[in-house]
Design a protein around this motif. Sequence first.
Motif, PDB file in Angstrom:
ATOM      1  N   LEU A 294       0.939  -1.262  -0.582  1.00  0.00           N
ATOM      2  CA  LEU A 294       0.184  -0.039   0.228  1.00  0.00           C
ATOM      3  C   LEU A 294       1.041   1.027  -0.566  1.00  0.00           C
ATOM      4  O   LEU A 294       1.829   1.528   0.907  1.00  0.00           O
ATOM      5  CB  LEU A 294      -1.183   0.066   1.749  1.00  0.00           C
ATOM      6  CG  LEU A 294      -1.861   1.160   1.314  1.00  0.00           C
ATOM      7  CD1 LEU A 294      -2.726   1.026   0.233  1.00  0.00           C
ATOM      8  CD2 LEU A 294      -2.801   1.428   2.445  1.00  0.00           C
ATOM      9  N   VAL A 295       0.747   2.101  -1.426  1.00  0.00           N
ATOM     10  CA  VAL A 295       1.695   3.289  -1.193  1.00  0.00           C
ATOM     11  C   VAL A 295       1.043   4.978  -1.339  1.00  0.00           C
ATOM     12  O   VAL A 295      -0.718   4.162  -1.512  1.00  0.00           O
ATOM     13  CB  VAL A 295       2.615   3.645  -2.632  1.00  0.00           C
ATOM     14  CG1 VAL A 295       2.934   4.732  -2.776  1.00  0.00           C
ATOM     15  CG2 VAL A 295       2.619   2.118  -2.612  1.00  0.00           C
ATOM     16  N   THR A 296       0.926   5.196  -0.148  1.00  0.00           N
ATOM     17  CA  THR A 296       0.223   6.389   0.546  1.00  0.00           C
ATOM     18  C   THR A 296       0.913   7.492   0.770  1.00  0.00           C
ATOM     19  O   THR A 296       1.846   7.746   1.018  1.00  0.00           O
ATOM     20  CB  THR A 296      -0.824   5.916   1.557  1.00  0.00           C
ATOM     21  OG1 THR A 296      -1.319   7.454   2.164  1.00  0.00           O
ATOM     22  CG2 THR A 296       0.665   5.220   2.974  1.00  0.00           C
ATOM     23  N   GLN A 297       0.105   8.551   0.187  1.00  0.00           N
ATOM     24  CA  GLN A 297       0.770  10.029   0.373  1.00  0.00           C
ATOM     25  C   GLN A 297      -0.618  11.046   1.157  1.00  0.00           C
ATOM     26  O   GLN A 297      -1.713  10.955   0.856  1.00  0.00           O
ATOM     27  CB  GLN A 297       1.795  10.944  -0.040  1.00  0.00           C
ATOM     28  CG  GLN A 297       0.518  10.757  -1.528  1.00  0.00           C
ATOM     29  CD  GLN A 297       0.778  10.989  -3.011  1.00  0.00           C
ATOM     30  OE1 GLN A 297       2.722  11.100  -2.936  1.00  0.00           O
ATOM     31  NE2 GLN A 297       0.545  11.271  -3.746  1.00  0.00           N
ATOM     32  N   PRO A 298      -0.477  12.129   1.791  1.00  0.00           N
ATOM     33  CA  PRO A 298      -1.100  12.968   2.128  1.00  0.00           C
ATOM     34  C   PRO A 298      -2.235  14.108   0.653  1.00  0.00           C
ATOM     35  O   PRO A 298      -0.806  14.433  -0.415  1.00  0.00           O
ATOM     36  CB  PRO A 298      -0.238  14.033   2.666  1.00  0.00           C
ATOM     37  CG  PRO A 298       0.334  13.792   3.280  1.00  0.00           C
ATOM     38  CD  PRO A 298       1.279  12.670   2.440  1.00  0.00           C
ATOM     39  N   GLY A 299      -2.918  14.384   0.418  1.00  0.00           N
ATOM     40  CA  GLY A 299      -4.054  14.600  -0.297  1.00  0.00           C
ATOM     41  C   GLY A 299      -4.264  16.067  -0.481  1.00  0.00           C
ATOM     42  O   GLY A 299      -3.559  16.126   1.082  1.00  0.00           O
ATOM     43  N   GLU A 300      -4.556  17.245  -1.160  1.00  0.00           N
ATOM     44  CA  GLU A 300      -4.700  18.448  -0.856  1.00  0.00           C
ATOM     45  C   GLU A 300      -5.227  18.632   0.882  1.00  0.00           C
ATOM     46  O   GLU A 300      -5.472  19.605   0.961  1.00  0.00           O
ATOM     47  CB  GLU A 300      -5.803  18.924  -1.539  1.00  0.00           C
ATOM     48  CG  GLU A 300      -5.446  18.337  -2.972  1.00  0.00           C
ATOM     49  CD  GLU A 300      -5.821  19.374  -4.581  1.00  0.00           C
ATOM     50  OE1 GLU A 300      -7.002  20.088  -4.304  1.00  0.00           O
ATOM     51  OE2 GLU A 300      -6.224  19.615  -5.728  1.00  0.00           O
ATOM     52  N   ASP A 301      -6.191  17.706   1.159  1.00  0.00           N
ATOM     53  CA  ASP A 301      -7.580  17.985   2.676  1.00  0.00           C
ATOM     54  C   ASP A 301      -5.787  18.040   3.286  1.00  0.00           C
ATOM     55  O   ASP A 301      -6.428  17.405   4.436  1.00  0.00           O
ATOM     56  CB  ASP A 301      -8.490  17.561   2.900  1.00  0.00           C
ATOM     57  CG  ASP A 301      -8.087  15.855   2.698  1.00  0.00           C
ATOM     58  OD1 ASP A 301      -7.504  15.402   2.387  1.00  0.00           O
ATOM     59  OD2 ASP A 301      -9.258  15.360   2.949  1.00  0.00           O
ATOM     60  N   GLY A 302      -5.270  17.530   3.399  1.00  0.00           N
ATOM     61  CA  GLY A 302      -4.300  16.671   4.781  1.00  0.00           C
ATOM     62  C   GLY A 302      -4.294  15.164   4.363  1.00  0.00           C
ATOM     63  O   GLY A 302      -3.374  14.818   5.738  1.00  0.00           O
ATOM     64  N   ARG A 303      -5.290  14.280   4.335  1.00  0.00           N
ATOM     65  CA  ARG A 303      -5.590  12.738   4.264  1.00  0.00           C
ATOM     66  C   ARG A 303      -4.906  12.565   4.049  1.00  0.00           C
ATOM     67  O   ARG A 303      -4.596  12.826   2.866  1.00  0.00           O
ATOM     68  CB  ARG A 303      -7.042  12.613   4.586  1.00  0.00           C
ATOM     69  CG  ARG A 303      -7.879  13.530   5.868  1.00  0.00           C
ATOM     70  CD  ARG A 303      -9.801  13.214   5.270  1.00  0.00           C
ATOM     71  NE  ARG A 303     -10.519  14.153   6.673  1.00  0.00           N
ATOM     72  CZ  ARG A 303     -11.745  14.285   6.713  1.00  0.00           C
ATOM     73  NH1 ARG A 303     -11.985  12.832   5.829  1.00  0.00           N
ATOM     74  NH2 ARG A 303     -11.938  14.884   7.214  1.00  0.00           N
ATOM     75  N   GLN A 304      -4.358  10.694   4.336  1.00  0.00           N
ATOM     76  CA  GLN A 304      -3.938  10.399   3.685  1.00  0.00           C
ATOM     77  C   GLN A 304      -4.375   9.582   2.367  1.00  0.00           C
ATOM     78  O   GLN A 304      -5.744   9.058   2.607  1.00  0.00           O
ATOM     79  CB  GLN A 304      -3.266   9.055   4.849  1.00  0.00           C
ATOM     80  CG  GLN A 304      -2.144   9.341   5.870  1.00  0.00           C
ATOM     81  CD  GLN A 304      -0.950   9.960   4.858  1.00  0.00           C
ATOM     82  OE1 GLN A 304       0.151   9.537   3.886  1.00  0.00           O
ATOM     83  NE2 GLN A 304      -0.030  10.817   5.351  1.00  0.00           N
ATOM     84  N   GLU A 305      -4.015   9.415   1.158  1.00  0.00           N
ATOM     85  CA  GLU A 305      -4.824   9.002   0.160  1.00  0.00           C
ATOM     86  C   GLU A 305      -4.198   7.735  -0.953  1.00  0.00           C
ATOM     87  O   GLU A 305      -2.599   7.807  -0.483  1.00  0.00           O
ATOM     88  CB  GLU A 305      -4.860  10.376  -0.852  1.00  0.00           C
ATOM     89  CG  GLU A 305      -5.750  11.701  -0.950  1.00  0.00           C
ATOM     90  CD  GLU A 305      -6.175  12.712  -1.624  1.00  0.00           C
ATOM     91  OE1 GLU A 305      -5.007  12.244  -3.148  1.00  0.00           O
ATOM     92  OE2 GLU A 305      -7.493  12.962  -1.248  1.00  0.00           O
ATOM     93  N   THR A 306      -4.628   6.786  -0.700  1.00  0.00           N
ATOM     94  CA  THR A 306      -3.699   5.684  -1.489  1.00  0.00           C
ATOM     95  C   THR A 306      -2.803   6.017  -3.005  1.00  0.00           C
ATOM     96  O   THR A 306      -4.360   6.278  -4.010  1.00  0.00           O
ATOM     97  CB  THR A 306      -4.579   4.069  -1.560  1.00  0.00           C
ATOM     98  OG1 THR A 306      -5.491   4.071  -0.548  1.00  0.00           O
ATOM     99  CG2 THR A 306      -4.190   3.354  -2.464  1.00  0.00           C
TER     100      THR A 306
END
Length: 423
Positions: A294-306
């Motif tokens: 699972l590769v994940t990073q923060p989205g524009e709202d700061g929440r983690q996105e896959t």
Amino acid sequence: MKFENINLVDALRRIMDIHTQNYKEDFELDAGLLHSLAGSQSPEDKHLLWMSRPNGTYLLPEREVYVKDSYENKVWEFYHEQTRDPILAYAVEIKGVEGDTIRGNLIELDYAAHVERMQKLTVPVETVAVTFKDDATFYLPFRSYRRGAIPLKEKHGEVVSVSYLPENAVELDMILRRERFKTSFHAKTGSIEDHIHKLAVQHGVTEKLGILPLEAQTAYNAVKEAHPEAIVCFAQNGYFEIYGEDAKKAAPALGSKLLMKELEGGGQVAVTGFREDQWVAKAKALWGQGNDVLVTQPGEDGRQETVKHLLAEDYIPVGMVMEMDGKTVRVDKVDFPNEEVSLTDITDRKNPVPFHERLSIVRSYVEDAPAESLWKAMDRREHPSQKKTSVLAKLKEHAQTAPDKGAKKPEQTKKPKSKEMEM
């Protein structure tokens, strides 16, 4: 090298830990000054010069360094002229504050070359602005300002700041603009993590990774709890980091080092990882070893996105197109229980030829195929094209939502006339 939008205090502290052996406590003054200047409204307060010596550190306002005979000027050139100490020097640019983190740019300098050029460009000082504890400011002649400040202390308290005013402020501003532009323009963009790792190797010391903030720990734990079986690749400071038992499993597959990372609030965790721009190949390497990834990073709202979620059992994704023995083939079906794969030879698009092959053989070809071929097949499966609604279905939907012709229409209220056009 130029390192952009980094955590300045964290990066400088780690460089100091590698290069400075004694008087490391000097850096706490530097960190305090960075926090203080980050809140200043003066643009000049955002530009500084920093050096790490074997015996201490200095953080100096860049403007003052270019004022001849100022304290900062003398400090910056002293270690070039009077010692043989190896010096690591950087230009520091504060860009902003995110929570408690001071972010900005760091540019590596050739200390000796910088001093020699600076000495040719310094501007003579004429007056000194001396500010006292009660905020009173007096403008005193440079040559005698220390002596002139003594009698003023009785009434106004201790001196809290000294600013050097050059004979030609316009000339100084031009020098600073030109030097900053040249320094930034000629510096190649690099990774601060790679730079610190290189320094650690050169100095023969174990590098210290940046502290993992509490906010990041909370975000990672939430992702890991939702996907306990997967190796979670978590975006941090230009890298995808892998922690704990996942790190111990991933390091051999990636050929990467297993290090320890400090946790904000106390404790350490094992860590390994790779640069963000390497995620395609590195995720495939982990996936190919039979791991869920699972590769994940923060989205524009700061929440983690896959970014990508890969299941071990799907390592041969249906729809994947690849080369096998000089033929272009497409994966149509994977029969895991019988270890057989249904494929179609589409080398000649007009005459496709279906055939079967053992799963182990197909898997070996998948491992050699470009990672992009895998992602295309996965993307098609994860985001299938939506089926078009039939004309009949549209007509039925329209009939259900159309208003009853027998129903009385609501009366329209007439708008008063106006000379102005209504939009």
